[in-house]
Design an enzyme around this catalytic site. Structure first.
Site, PDB file in Angstrom:
ATOM      1  N   ARG H  84       1.027  -1.207  -0.089  1.00  0.00           N
ATOM      2  CA  ARG H  84       0.058  -0.098   0.023  1.00  0.00           C
ATOM      3  C   ARG H  84       0.888   1.291  -0.104  1.00  0.00           C
ATOM      4  NH1 ARG H  84      -2.387  -3.957  -0.897  1.00  0.00           N
ATOM      5  NH2 ARG H  84      -4.580  -4.376  -0.384  1.00  0.00           N
ATOM      6  N   GLU H  87       1.675   1.631  -3.523  1.00  0.00           N
ATOM      7  CA  GLU H  87       0.694   2.299  -4.221  1.00  0.00           C
ATOM      8  C   GLU H  87       0.522   3.766  -3.991  1.00  0.00           C
ATOM      9  OE1 GLU H  87      -2.919  -0.367  -4.341  1.00  0.00           O
ATOM     10  OE2 GLU H  87      -4.045   1.522  -3.781  1.00  0.00           O
ATOM     11  N   SER H 110      13.715  15.353   2.558  1.00  0.00           N
ATOM     12  CA  SER H 110      14.686  14.293   3.007  1.00  0.00           C
ATOM     13  C   SER H 110      13.986  12.789   3.508  1.00  0.00           C
ATOM     14  CB  SER H 110      15.761  14.988   3.910  1.00  0.00           C
ATOM     15  OG  SER H 110      16.632  14.002   4.357  1.00  0.00           O
TER      16      SER H 110
END
Lengths: 143, 143, 143, 143, 143, 143, 143, 143, 143, 143
Positions: H84, H87, H110
């Site tokens: 996920r 994704e 960063s």
């Protein structure tokens, strides 16, 4: 010998089918197979019942209570049975997306709040494998 | 504008759902969507009916009678809806293999002699997407 | 030493060819080789006969009754002999698709209801490897 | 419209099968299909005959006399018909290697000095696709 | 310690160069190195001579009579020396194709009926590695 | 029509071989082919000579004076002629490394300070493609 | 000029920030940016408001009401800003999995029932990008 | 048993949560989990404290003071929880880039001067996983 | 425990920095680290000195005199420190190519006749890592 | 003609080197080249100066003020000049990591707060390309 092999060997030695173990645990046979392959996790009690049934020490099965790293395969599966599910995704993925969006709106079928079962349909032209997947529809949230 | 886009635009303009087109052609809505995405092919008569319904010249749809190159996507799909089917294959592929082999012996579920439908199950906890796949079992031939 | 190596070593020690083992089991030599490489599975009786012929304990061969994970190689094979089959697919895959569709309609040649044999054709200009593949034609189902 | 599409369209318009064009040119239908997909090259005379048959200007087909870049597809094909040949290589590649080495020694089956044909075998249980490949055996040279 | 390492260690212990082993076996040093890396196979007699030279038991080298799975590396080699051959293929592959087709027609240079040698050319501006490859031209068969 | 196609078409129209253009420019035919495929760059004068020979405006060839992005292909080439060079790298890369290190020490054969030529060797058993590569040996610097 | 570019150009011409458009539509600026990149879909009314704000014809934005194919990038992103999110997944993915499982049990954070916002935190040592993700926890269903 | 497994087993045996260990060490639980998975390194003193808490010899944990090779997974993660995050990067990466650039200018967040925490938000509609990432904005330097 | 780990452990036990070992051997610290990781090779004498310094038997380090297979990593590195060098290549590779060609003509910077060093530049705004690479320019040979 | 090509053509027409444009803008030539390849962005004023110098309308260069998607290439570069930087990362990445960690502790060299320049060092044995990279050291934050 890894845990999956140990479980499969004990199941064979005891002569259980996944379906029988499923009845024993109160779950579907596919879920039990998923547990064997470390793709699902179970409670301590459930693992205890499984250990009893398979005559294995509960401690040996303790890892089944944890969520191991899921996903079993190479990027594109080479096993023909598993590949056919990849092919269904490749060939029918977009048509499914179109039909699901038409019926439900923008969102997805959950693969987590999800169940799946396999039925054998006897058929004179050749038996059929019937697979029923049921996943909760998750609409995209706007925020 | 490729053929799929043309078909989708005409369907939208006419206000048809895939289900309505399916009734018109005598097929399931998923199959109709597969035809739109060039993953299935139809007879000249069927293409004619579709052209009439969508008010498109039959000649423009003639390619639908041919078997185009199937498979729609990147190796691993990025669309979340389509990906979930990849995930089901990754996570449950081996358990499915184990259960199918136990019930049927060594072989596969055909993705060719195959049908699939999508049902919307209304549910107070969230509607569910139910998918029924049915594929002929093909036992490995020994020779 | 994995099961394939054990089988190959025993076959070498006994001096059998795949063809002789094939006669013994009543199958083609290619199928026997596929069994050695865990790409096919056999019945308990067949495994018993094979164990006898190779002087191996039947228990050691029990895994051959199961459907193991099929597919042997890297995504693109590097071995020149195996690669040529990849090359045939790359170069002649689309022409084959065109000819098969012309002769049979939309569908595929099954790789499951499938047999294959290898013949040596002696030839003064260099012997030829003749391979006969025979797979059931599976027409795409419309649904 | 690329050259392959132009050839396929003209063939369709003229109502030729690959087999009929093959008879006309004196070659197998698979080779003709390979020529259409730019996987084979032909002489100026052969291209002339083909142009006549398809009623296309010979100049438009001149590229068919050249050896274009061969290989048609993605690394792993997604089209189910083409994929089955990939699967045969994945599943049966090593068994084929073992049988060919046993029968011929260390070497390969040529994919260049190579012919292939497709036969339709009518069969009450479902027609079969029979494919005959014949390639020269090339023994590894020691030097 | 795998067979290649064992061979290399014995060669080092005995102080042989590949060239000296090549003279002993009657083959080029590159072929001998290919044998060490299991990319070529030898007869029982040749393996016997090699075993004698290296003071190794012939049984330990028996695998060298078999055709093992060829191809040594990752898809794109990372070793700089090996990579340069990949780079030559990437940069000069198409120009080579054009020149070979112009001189020979449609076909390939065989990598099986093939020899290769390495010469050291002393040169005040830096020694040069000269590699001579010689492969049989295989014209594409029309069928 | 990209620059390479334009050059190849003009060469064909004029009836030149790469060898003839090579004589005209004072370079090997392989280098000329590399120039056509934008894998080498030439001086303004050389490009002028080439433009004259091919009857093309010099301005159209001006890009040949620049170092374009080199490397022509997919990661693993699918064209059989080009693939054989990939195969040689896969199969003989490590043996070549071993022989070159033995003869020269730790370092590489340059693919930049590099020349390559193709000879046709007539042979009653089939003509042979002889390729001579010559690259400067670059020893690894210690620092 | 694709739809995303058209939207970005109109936004620039009008001098809107994503935040201002978000206020206008009643959504977070990240969601508005997702809509611009076709990773979210909006209702007809919302698209109408957006069209008004950007002075674009509503018809040109109609596609924004559809669920397009999501996922924007190469498998591994090369853009440094986007890559850092890939790096966070690579480096901290397993630790996150461990902490989430410890706190919630076996399941996942939804990326569908999901919101995300970006805050700028002024800081004398360098401003900080604060990202708040909030996704519904989805427990694995046992069945 | 590798170091991560050893740490996880000791933590389980002692009944610690990551949060408790975090309090003990004075760090966030996510950072502690990152240390367990070798994605962060600690000082000798910190490792000493951890060893005490887990009743492990400090020497066994000494590797935790070193910066090991970071990055835990396959190129595209298969585990649903980890996926996920992939994704989110695929779907929202470009929108995030657009918003961050609008708010901060050209640069990145960063992933090194970076912190992350996980909160459980109880919610009657299903608990939510809240993740707060905070990374220093690094503007691209012009030079 | 592989050779690299053995070397690193001995170095740690003896309390040497790479810089100190570099002084001892007369080479730069980066080269010494490359030797540790088997990316460089040394003479017998140099290996002897190193063995003495690290109190290891010279025989254990003998492999360091050989040119092992170079290249350490996955295709795209996941370690953030190593990845940044990949990113520099992705982002600045083409600009570097343009500047180098402008200054030197068509050719490359050698990675073989090459040195590299790392300097720590103390800086109140944060120390800087300065890396100096120096490679011989190799002009493309025309032939 | 994309923006990069337009910029390169104008630079050529005007006879500027990257170094001269760098002086004009007050930046290093490598940064200017990065701007040309859309890997850096500039202020409106800087773009104005560049437009003046190149005699291009400022509007045509407006995109240079935006942060476009960075990263220029295939996963593994095929261009030999660019590839050498990939090779340096593959071969010397781990040694660099070891040296940097020894000198600075756990962290990375920034590729954002980063500068790079190219010097030509004349040398009788062949000119050398000297590249100086300077990146801020970013220590891993513990949190």
């Amino acid at each position: 010998m890894d845990l999956t092999d140990k479980l499969l060997a004990a199941k064979k030695a005891k002569g259980f089918s996944f379906g029988q173990l499923g009845e024993l645990l109160g779950y579907d046979e596919v879920w039990v197979a998923a547990l064997f392959y470390r793709q699902a996790s179970a409670s301590v009690e459930e693992v205890g019942k499984l250990a009893d049934a398979l005559d294995l020490p509960a401690a040996a099965l303790e890892k089944l209570t944890e969520s191991s790293l899921k996903g079993l395969g190479p990027v594109v599966p080479t096993d023909p049975l598993v590949y056919r599910f990849y092919e269904i995704m490749q060939v029918y993925g977009m048509p499914l997306k179109a039909v699901i969006h038409e019926k439900f709106g923008d969102g997805i079928m959950s693969a987590i709040d999800f169940t799946m079962s396999v039925e054998k349909e006897e058929n004179p032209n050749g038996d059929r494998v019937n697979i029923l997947m049921s996943g909760k529809f998750l609409p995209y949230k706007k925020w």
